[in-house]
Design a protein around this motif. Structure first.
Motif, PDB file in Angstrom:
ATOM      1  N   SER A 115      54.159  32.987  48.772  1.00 60.19           N
ATOM      2  CA  SER A 115      54.830  32.104  48.742  1.00 60.19           C
ATOM      3  C   SER A 115      55.225  30.906  48.139  1.00 60.19           C
ATOM      4  N   GLY A 116      56.629  30.795  47.359  1.00 56.32           N
ATOM      5  CA  GLY A 116      56.776  30.069  46.363  1.00 56.32           C
ATOM      6  C   GLY A 116      56.094  28.783  46.569  1.00 56.32           C
ATOM      7  N   ASN A 117      56.221  28.163  47.525  1.00 56.85           N
ATOM      8  CA  ASN A 117      56.030  27.333  47.734  1.00 56.85           C
ATOM      9  C   ASN A 117      54.448  26.385  47.905  1.00 56.85           C
ATOM     10  N   PHE A 118      53.814  27.658  49.049  1.00 60.88           N
ATOM     11  CA  PHE A 118      52.589  27.522  49.168  1.00 60.88           C
ATOM     12  C   PHE A 118      51.442  28.314  47.971  1.00 60.88           C
ATOM     13  N   GLY A 119      51.632  29.369  47.762  1.00 55.52           N
ATOM     14  CA  GLY A 119      51.070  29.751  47.061  1.00 55.52           C
ATOM     15  C   GLY A 119      50.338  31.445  47.696  1.00 55.52           C
ATOM     16  N   THR A 120      49.552  31.688  47.209  1.00 55.40           N
ATOM     17  CA  THR A 120      49.428  33.217  47.351  1.00 55.40           C
ATOM     18  C   THR A 120      47.709  33.547  48.128  1.00 55.40           C
ATOM     19  N   VAL A 121      47.758  34.234  49.372  1.00 51.12           N
ATOM     20  CA  VAL A 121      46.412  34.224  49.728  1.00 51.12           C
ATOM     21  C   VAL A 121      46.722  35.913  50.274  1.00 51.12           C
ATOM     22  N   MET A 122      45.387  36.133  50.320  1.00 52.02           N
ATOM     23  CA  MET A 122      45.050  38.313  50.180  1.00 52.02           C
ATOM     24  C   MET A 122      43.349  37.831  50.877  1.00 52.02           C
ATOM     25  N   ALA A 123      43.079  39.051  51.467  1.00 55.10           N
ATOM     26  CA  ALA A 123      42.173  39.271  52.082  1.00 55.10           C
ATOM     27  C   ALA A 123      42.160  41.378  51.917  1.00 55.10           C
ATOM     28  N   GLY A 124      40.645  41.334  51.664  1.00 51.40           N
ATOM     29  CA  GLY A 124      40.214  42.109  51.420  1.00 51.40           C
ATOM     30  C   GLY A 124      39.253  42.958  49.906  1.00 51.40           C
ATOM     31  N   ASN A 125      40.373  44.213  49.742  1.00 54.57           N
ATOM     32  CA  ASN A 125      39.130  44.504  48.334  1.00 54.57           C
ATOM     33  C   ASN A 125      39.983  44.974  47.308  1.00 54.57           C
ATOM     34  N   PHE A 126      39.975  43.581  46.772  1.00 52.46           N
ATOM     35  CA  PHE A 126      40.711  43.612  45.057  1.00 52.46           C
ATOM     36  C   PHE A 126      39.409  43.173  44.117  1.00 52.46           C
ATOM     37  N   ASP A 127      40.241  43.071  43.025  1.00 51.00           N
ATOM     38  CA  ASP A 127      39.577  42.538  41.998  1.00 51.00           C
ATOM     39  C   ASP A 127      38.654  41.333  41.734  1.00 51.00           C
ATOM     40  N   SER A 128      38.618  41.171  41.041  1.00 48.43           N
ATOM     41  CA  SER A 128      37.552  39.647  40.875  1.00 48.43           C
ATOM     42  C   SER A 128      38.651  38.459  40.271  1.00 48.43           C
ATOM     43  N   PHE A 129      38.341  36.891  40.439  1.00 52.01           N
ATOM     44  CA  PHE A 129      39.546  36.158  40.475  1.00 52.01           C
ATOM     45  C   PHE A 129      39.341  36.046  39.312  1.00 52.01           C
ATOM     46  N   TYR A 130      37.507  35.964  38.837  1.00 53.01           N
ATOM     47  CA  TYR A 130      36.970  35.390  37.703  1.00 53.01           C
ATOM     48  C   TYR A 130      37.622  35.716  36.342  1.00 53.01           C
ATOM     49  N   ASN A 131      37.575  37.790  36.619  1.00 54.42           N
ATOM     50  CA  ASN A 131      37.781  39.082  35.330  1.00 54.42           C
ATOM     51  C   ASN A 131      38.875  38.752  35.667  1.00 54.42           C
ATOM     52  N   SER A 132      40.488  38.934  36.452  1.00 53.21           N
ATOM     53  CA  SER A 132      41.864  38.301  36.370  1.00 53.21           C
ATOM     54  C   SER A 132      42.349  37.738  35.729  1.00 53.21           C
ATOM     55  N   ARG A 133      41.947  36.466  36.270  1.00 52.34           N
ATOM     56  CA  ARG A 133      42.812  34.686  36.376  1.00 52.34           C
ATOM     57  C   ARG A 133      42.007  34.169  34.961  1.00 52.34           C
ATOM     58  N   VAL A 134      40.189  34.419  34.274  1.00 50.80           N
ATOM     59  CA  VAL A 134      40.455  33.379  33.459  1.00 50.80           C
ATOM     60  C   VAL A 134      39.438  34.578  31.887  1.00 50.80           C
ATOM     61  N   VAL A 135      38.851  35.674  31.902  1.00 56.76           N
ATOM     62  CA  VAL A 135      38.001  37.118  30.958  1.00 56.76           C
ATOM     63  C   VAL A 135      39.237  38.102  30.537  1.00 56.76           C
ATOM     64  N   ASN A 136      40.463  37.971  31.605  1.00 54.56           N
ATOM     65  CA  ASN A 136      41.421  39.046  31.899  1.00 54.56           C
ATOM     66  C   ASN A 136      41.866  39.473  29.816  1.00 54.56           C
ATOM     67  N   PRO A 137      42.762  38.177  29.776  1.00 51.80           N
ATOM     68  CA  PRO A 137      42.922  38.533  27.557  1.00 51.80           C
ATOM     69  C   PRO A 137      41.783  39.503  27.031  1.00 51.80           C
ATOM     70  N   PHE A 138      40.547  39.217  27.859  1.00 52.22           N
ATOM     71  CA  PHE A 138      39.649  40.834  26.946  1.00 52.22           C
ATOM     72  C   PHE A 138      39.489  42.061  28.121  1.00 52.22           C
ATOM     73  N   ASP A 139      40.426  41.865  28.879  1.00 56.68           N
ATOM     74  CA  ASP A 139      40.250  43.313  29.341  1.00 56.68           C
ATOM     75  C   ASP A 139      41.196  44.666  29.262  1.00 56.68           C
ATOM     76  N   VAL A 140      40.917  44.889  28.254  1.00 58.47           N
ATOM     77  CA  VAL A 140      41.988  45.647  27.111  1.00 58.47           C
ATOM     78  C   VAL A 140      41.704  46.980  27.069  1.00 58.47           C
ATOM     79  N   TYR A 141      40.405  47.335  26.789  1.00 61.47           N
ATOM     80  CA  TYR A 141      40.405  48.229  26.517  1.00 61.47           C
ATOM     81  C   TYR A 141      40.197  49.392  28.099  1.00 61.47           C
ATOM     82  N   ILE A 142      40.954  51.002  27.959  1.00 66.33           N
ATOM     83  CA  ILE A 142      40.451  52.023  29.240  1.00 66.33           C
ATOM     84  C   ILE A 142      39.105  52.930  29.360  1.00 66.33           C
TER      85      ILE A 142
END
Length: 375
Positions: A115-142
């Motif tokens: 939701s644009g007003n309330f944000g996003t909630v998700m559940a299941g098997n997905f990537d670490s938020f710490y990796n995808s939203r904090v240190v993601n700038p360095f996750d550039v190698y194949i």
């Protein structure tokens, strides 16, 4: 925003097969289904050397599957501000015949509401938020070169039995929080039942023009008994039990223009002195400090990455690791690449079996060349 930080460092070095080349199978009345993936093949060599006489060869030339994938992305517009979504993605072996069913892993499988007003909630098997939203700038190698998140990347206390929430974008600010649940059912250690464990991680980010700042943490508490998955080591992404100390990190990235961006990062984890004092192996319970500095340059069909990391484990010598990569987009669906990585691991003392101990270098220059077709 400077093309969103060079499209997030050229989307992980041209690594996003899902969004750009997805084939829409169905799109009607607000319901959509996309199929996407990639077939990736390459040749690699170097890296880990033989660490003891008689052990299996590890660093020779090898024709390889480079993380080939097949995915389905689903979404349904519930109303103008609310969208339901889901994704499932499999890894398969692309370099050789596989008679075991073909798929080697369910990499992602999750559902959520956005939701644009309330944000996003998700559940299941997905990537670490710490990796995808904090240190993601360095996750550039194949393949290799990501020294943050304990080298685990998206696996860090994530990928299964997880719930996450991301706030709406509030004038550049966003906060995020996720939790992974480890059940105690079916596990016993020393004859005693084990309680469930919940590891949380979260943080905040801020974006303005070409600048992006992010900081966060990840709980790294034990989630398996020591006997469940072999030995523990913070650089082994297959074994994420943790050392019962939080990981903290922060990154800053800036796109100077549409062609060039730079990144700076820091991550730390304390040693678990209590476990060490109680007789635990130092290499199992030691923390570290890591600094990273890198850049991405893109021009025309070309993109280039270069990064250096200063890794200071509490129980080992400090090492300086570096990585570099070049990527050429032949077409919108096909790219070729070459990457180098030197982890700078120190010498290892090994026994020859006759009582003589020798020093062997555990790390050579690692190289990878290959090509990918995205669909």
């Amino acid at each position: 925003m400077k093309k969103t930080l060079l499209a997030t460092a050229i989307a992980g070095a041209l690594g996003v097969s899902a969004a750009a080349q997805a084939a829409t199978v169905y799109d009607q009345d607000g319901t959509r289904l996309d199929v996407n993936g990639r077939i990736a093949l390459g040749i690699s060599g170097g890296g880990e050397d033989d660490v003891a006489p008689g052990e299996a060869k590890a660093g020779g030339t090898e024709f390889r599957n480079i993380y080939s994938r097949l995915g389905l992305t689903m979404s349904h517009d519930i109303d103008p501000d609310l969208r339901a979504f889901g994704r499932v993605e499999w890894r398969f072996n692309g370099d050789e015949r596989d008679q075991s069913g073909g798929f080697s892993e369910v990499r992602h499988s999750y559902i959520g509401l956005e939701s644009g007003n309330f944000g996003t909630v998700m559940a299941g098997n997905f990537d670490s938020f710490y990796n995808s939203r904090v240190v993601n700038p360095f996750d550039v190698y194949i393949d290799r070169g990501h020294e943050f998140s304990k080298g685990a990347g998206g696996d860090l206390q994530a990928r299964g039995d997880s719930i996450g929430y991301i706030t709406p974008n509030l004038e550049g600010f966003q906060a995020f929080l996720m939790a992974k649940h480890y059940t105690g059912n079916g596990l016993a250690e020393n004859g005693e039942s084990r309680s469930s464990v919940i590891n949380t991680q979260g943080g905040v980010s801020y974006e303005l023009a070409g600048l992006r700042l992010a900081a966060g943490f990840a709980q790294d508490r034990g989630d398996y008994p020591l006997s469940a998955r072999g030995t523990r080591h913070r650089y082994d992404s297959r074994d994420q039990r943790g050392i019962d100390e939080n990981i903290y990190g922060a990154t800053a990235s800036y796109a100077f223009n549409d062609n060039f961006s730079a990144r700076l990062g820091y991550e730390t984890q304390d040693s678990n002195d209590g476990e060490i004092d109680a007789g635990g192996a130092v290499e199992d319970w030691s923390g570290y400090d890591t600094w990273g500095l890198g850049m991405t340059y893109a021009i025309g069909q070309w993109a280039f990455n270069a990064d250096v990391h200063r890794v200071s484990p509490d129980n080992e010598d400090t090492r300086t690791a570096w990585s570099a990569g070049s990527y050429y987009k032949v077409s919108s669906n096909f790219d070729v690449f070459a990457e180098l990585n030197r982890a700078d691991q120190g010498d290892i003392t090994v026994s020859t079996g006759d009582g003589v101990e020798v020093e062997e270098n555990s790390d050579n220059l690692y190289w990878l060349v290959g090509a990918r077709y995205h669909f």
